[in-house]
Design an enzyme around this catalytic site. Structure first.
Site, PDB file in Angstrom:
ATOM      1  N   GLU A 121      -5.557  -5.505  10.381  1.00 11.08           N
ATOM      2  CA  GLU A 121      -4.519  -4.491  10.576  1.00 11.08           C
ATOM      3  C   GLU A 121      -4.786  -3.742  11.885  1.00 11.08           C
ATOM      4  O   GLU A 121      -5.565  -2.778  11.903  1.00 11.08           O
ATOM      5  CB  GLU A 121      -4.549  -3.476   9.428  1.00 11.08           C
ATOM      6  CG  GLU A 121      -4.275  -4.067   8.061  1.00 11.08           C
ATOM      7  CD  GLU A 121      -3.687  -3.021   7.119  1.00 11.08           C
ATOM      8  OE1 GLU A 121      -2.562  -3.225   6.661  1.00 11.08           O
ATOM      9  OE2 GLU A 121      -4.341  -1.995   6.863  1.00 11.08           O
ATOM     10  N   GLU A 156      -6.817   4.296   8.179  1.00 10.16           N
ATOM     11  CA  GLU A 156      -6.518   5.715   7.921  1.00 10.16           C
ATOM     12  C   GLU A 156      -7.720   6.398   7.282  1.00 10.16           C
ATOM     13  O   GLU A 156      -7.977   7.585   7.516  1.00 10.16           O
ATOM     14  CB  GLU A 156      -5.249   5.838   7.062  1.00 10.16           C
ATOM     15  CG  GLU A 156      -4.016   5.519   7.911  1.00 10.16           C
ATOM     16  CD  GLU A 156      -2.810   5.029   7.141  1.00 10.16           C
ATOM     17  OE1 GLU A 156      -2.814   5.060   5.896  1.00 10.16           O
ATOM     18  OE2 GLU A 156      -1.851   4.597   7.804  1.00 10.16           O
ATOM     19  N   LYS A 199       0.094   4.303  -0.050  1.00 18.86           N
ATOM     20  CA  LYS A 199      -0.465   5.475   0.654  1.00 18.86           C
ATOM     21  C   LYS A 199      -0.142   6.731  -0.168  1.00 18.86           C
ATOM     22  O   LYS A 199      -0.330   6.718  -1.384  1.00 18.86           O
ATOM     23  CB  LYS A 199       0.055   5.533   2.094  1.00 18.86           C
ATOM     24  CG  LYS A 199      -0.175   4.188   2.824  1.00 18.86           C
ATOM     25  CD  LYS A 199       0.045   4.242   4.297  1.00 18.86           C
ATOM     26  CE  LYS A 199      -0.214   2.858   4.899  1.00 18.86           C
ATOM     27  NZ  LYS A 199      -0.112   2.810   6.332  1.00 18.86           N
ATOM     28  N   ASN A 245       0.868  -1.182   0.000  1.00 24.71           N
ATOM     29  CA  ASN A 245       0.000   0.000   0.000  1.00 24.71           C
ATOM     30  C   ASN A 245       0.906   1.235   0.000  1.00 24.71           C
ATOM     31  O   ASN A 245       1.560   1.525   0.997  1.00 24.71           O
ATOM     32  CB  ASN A 245      -0.891  -0.052   1.253  1.00 24.71           C
ATOM     33  CG  ASN A 245      -1.771   1.175   1.402  1.00 24.71           C
ATOM     34  OD1 ASN A 245      -1.773   2.064   0.547  1.00 24.71           O
ATOM     35  ND2 ASN A 245      -2.520   1.230   2.494  1.00 24.71           N
ATOM     36  N   SER A 304       3.247  -2.709  10.362  1.00 22.33           N
ATOM     37  CA  SER A 304       4.687  -2.769  10.610  1.00 22.33           C
ATOM     38  C   SER A 304       5.328  -4.092  10.192  1.00 22.33           C
ATOM     39  O   SER A 304       6.230  -4.600  10.868  1.00 22.33           O
ATOM     40  CB  SER A 304       5.003  -2.434  12.078  1.00 22.33           C
ATOM     41  OG  SER A 304       4.634  -1.087  12.346  1.00 22.33           O
ATOM     42  N   GLY A 334       2.257   1.839  10.934  1.00 15.68           N
ATOM     43  CA  GLY A 334       3.182   2.965  10.834  1.00 15.68           C
ATOM     44  C   GLY A 334       3.893   3.301  12.133  1.00 15.68           C
ATOM     45  O   GLY A 334       4.495   4.354  12.270  1.00 15.68           O
ATOM     46  N   HIS A 377      -9.724   0.777   5.246  1.00 12.82           N
ATOM     47  CA  HIS A 377      -8.417   1.016   5.875  1.00 12.82           C
ATOM     48  C   HIS A 377      -8.586   1.973   7.051  1.00 12.82           C
ATOM     49  O   HIS A 377      -9.343   2.941   6.976  1.00 12.82           O
ATOM     50  CB  HIS A 377      -7.428   1.583   4.850  1.00 12.82           C
ATOM     51  CG  HIS A 377      -6.018   1.527   5.345  1.00 12.82           C
ATOM     52  ND1 HIS A 377      -5.533   2.425   6.271  1.00 12.82           N
ATOM     53  CD2 HIS A 377      -5.008   0.664   5.085  1.00 12.82           C
ATOM     54  CE1 HIS A 377      -4.278   2.112   6.546  1.00 12.82           C
ATOM     55  NE2 HIS A 377      -3.933   1.048   5.835  1.00 12.82           N
TER      56      HIS A 377
HETATM   57  P1  13P Z   1       2.800  -0.011   7.848  1.00 12.22           P
HETATM   58  O1  13P Z   1       3.383  -1.235   7.182  1.00 12.22           O
HETATM   59  O2  13P Z   1       3.522   1.249   7.504  1.00 12.22           O
HETATM   60  O3  13P Z   1       2.628  -0.221   9.310  1.00 12.22           O
HETATM   61  O4  13P Z   1       1.336   0.184   7.238  1.00 12.22           O
HETATM   62  C1  13P Z   1       0.474  -0.903   7.175  1.00 12.22           C
HETATM   63  C2  13P Z   1      -0.706  -0.525   6.371  1.00 12.22           C
HETATM   64  O5  13P Z   1      -1.402   0.422   6.695  1.00 12.22           O
HETATM   65  C3  13P Z   1      -0.982  -1.301   5.164  1.00 12.22           C
HETATM   66  O6  13P Z   1      -2.223  -0.983   4.628  1.00 12.22           O
END
Ligand code: 13P
Length: 237
Positions: free
Chosen positions: A159, A92, A8, A6, A195, A165, A90
Site C-alpha cells: 500500500e 496510518e 477505518k 478496511n 485508491s 485516501g 498499516h
Molecule cells: P483507500 O482505498 O481509501 O486509498 O485506503 C486504502 C487503505 O488504506 C486500505 O487499508
C-alpha cells in the site's frame, strides 16, 4: 482472490451489520467464492453469519491476552467474536499513531503465536517513490525487519502511502514492479491497496502477482464493495 474492506473509523454497529448481510446475500446469489475480508471498527464487532470464504477481522489489537493496557483491546476480547484475521503495519498506524518497527514486530509475533491470519501492510511515502524503485524496495524490505515472512497465514499488502485516501492509484506497471520484487523473497499471497475503486479494480487485479486488494474509501458503500467482488469473479486472470 482476497477482496478486503478496511472500514477505518467509518460505519456504526448497525450499518456494519447491514453491510455484512448485504455482502453475504450477494455472494450467495452470485455463488461468489472470493476470499472476502471486512475490518470494521472494534465498536461494531459482533458475531455475524458469514459464509465459508468470508472473515470479519480487526484493524488493530494490543499484543496481550488481557491486562493493564488502558484503552486497548486484547486477544481475550477478540476471541469472544471469533476474530481470525488482523491487519498489522498499516501506514496510518505507522505514521499517525506512531507505531514503531519494534512494536509492529511484537504485534506480529503475538498474532503469529495466536495462529490468526495476518495481513501485513508495507509501502513507501511519496518522497521515497520519487527516488525510484531501488529506494522503494530498500524502504519496503526494512519494513520486514523482525517479521517472520515464513508464517503460513501471512498475506502481504503493498500500500504506497501516497496512494492511500488520495485518489492517486499506482499505475499497473508500478504495482507489478513492486509485487514482482516482493515475490523474489515471499511465497505468500500479495495484495495491492491505495485508491482502489470500482473502475480501476479490474486492471489492478490483472497485475502480475496481484492476489487481491485491500480497499478503504471506495469500499465503504456496500454496493460498491459488491461490485468489486463481482469484478474479481469475472476477472480473467
Ligand atoms: P483507500 O482505498 O481509501 O486509498 O485506503 C486504502 C487503505 O488504506 C486500505 O487499508
Amino acid at each position: 482472490m482476497i477482496i478486503a474492506s478496511n472500514f477505518k473509523t467509518t460505519h456504526t454497529r448497525a450499518s456494519t451489520r447491514a453491510f455484512v448481510q448485504s455482502i453475504v446475500d450477494m455472494m450467495a446469489q452470485t455463488n461468489s467464492k472470493q476470499e472476502v475480508r471486512i475490518y470494521p471498527p472494534f465498536t461494531a464487532l459482533d458475531t455475524f453469519c458469514c459464509n465459508d470464504s468470508m472473515r470479519i477481522g480487526v484493524q488493530n489489537f494490543y499484543p496481550a491476552d488481557k491486562g493493564s493496557f488502558t484503552g486497548e483491546i486484547g486477544f481475550e476480547q477478540l476471541g469472544e467474536f471469533g476474530v481470525d484475521s488482523v491487519l498489522i503495519g498499516h501506514s496510518e498506524r505507522r505514521h499517525i499513531l506512531k507505531e514503531s518497527v519494534e512494536f509492529i514486530a511484537q504485534k506480529f509475533d503475538f498474532a503469529k503465536q495466536k495462529g490468526v491470519e495476518i495481513i501485513y501492510c508495507v509501502g513507501e511515502p511519496k518522497e521515497v517513490r520519487e527516488q525510484g524503485i531501488d529506494a522503494v524496495m530498500s524502504y519496503i524490505w526494512e519494513q520486514f525487519d523482525g517479521i517472520d515472512t515464513s508464517y503460513d497465514r501471512l498475506v502481504v499488502a503493498y500500500e504506497p502511502v501516497w496512494a492511500i485516501g488520495t485518489g492517486l492509484t499506482a499505475k499497473k506497471e508500478d504495482i507489478e514492479e513492486v509485487l514482482l520484487c516482493l515475490r523474489t523473497k515471499l511465497s505468500c499471497e500479495l495484495l495491492y491497496g491505495g485508491s482502489v475503486k470500482t473502475d480501476n479494480i479490474e486492471e489492478i487485479l490483472l497485475a502480475k502477482e496481484c492476489g487481491g486488494v485491500l480497499v478503504g474509501t471506495a469500499s465503504w458503500d456496500a454496493d460498491a464493495f459488491s461490485a468489486m467482488i463481482r469484478s474479481a469473479d469475472t476477472c480473467k486472470k
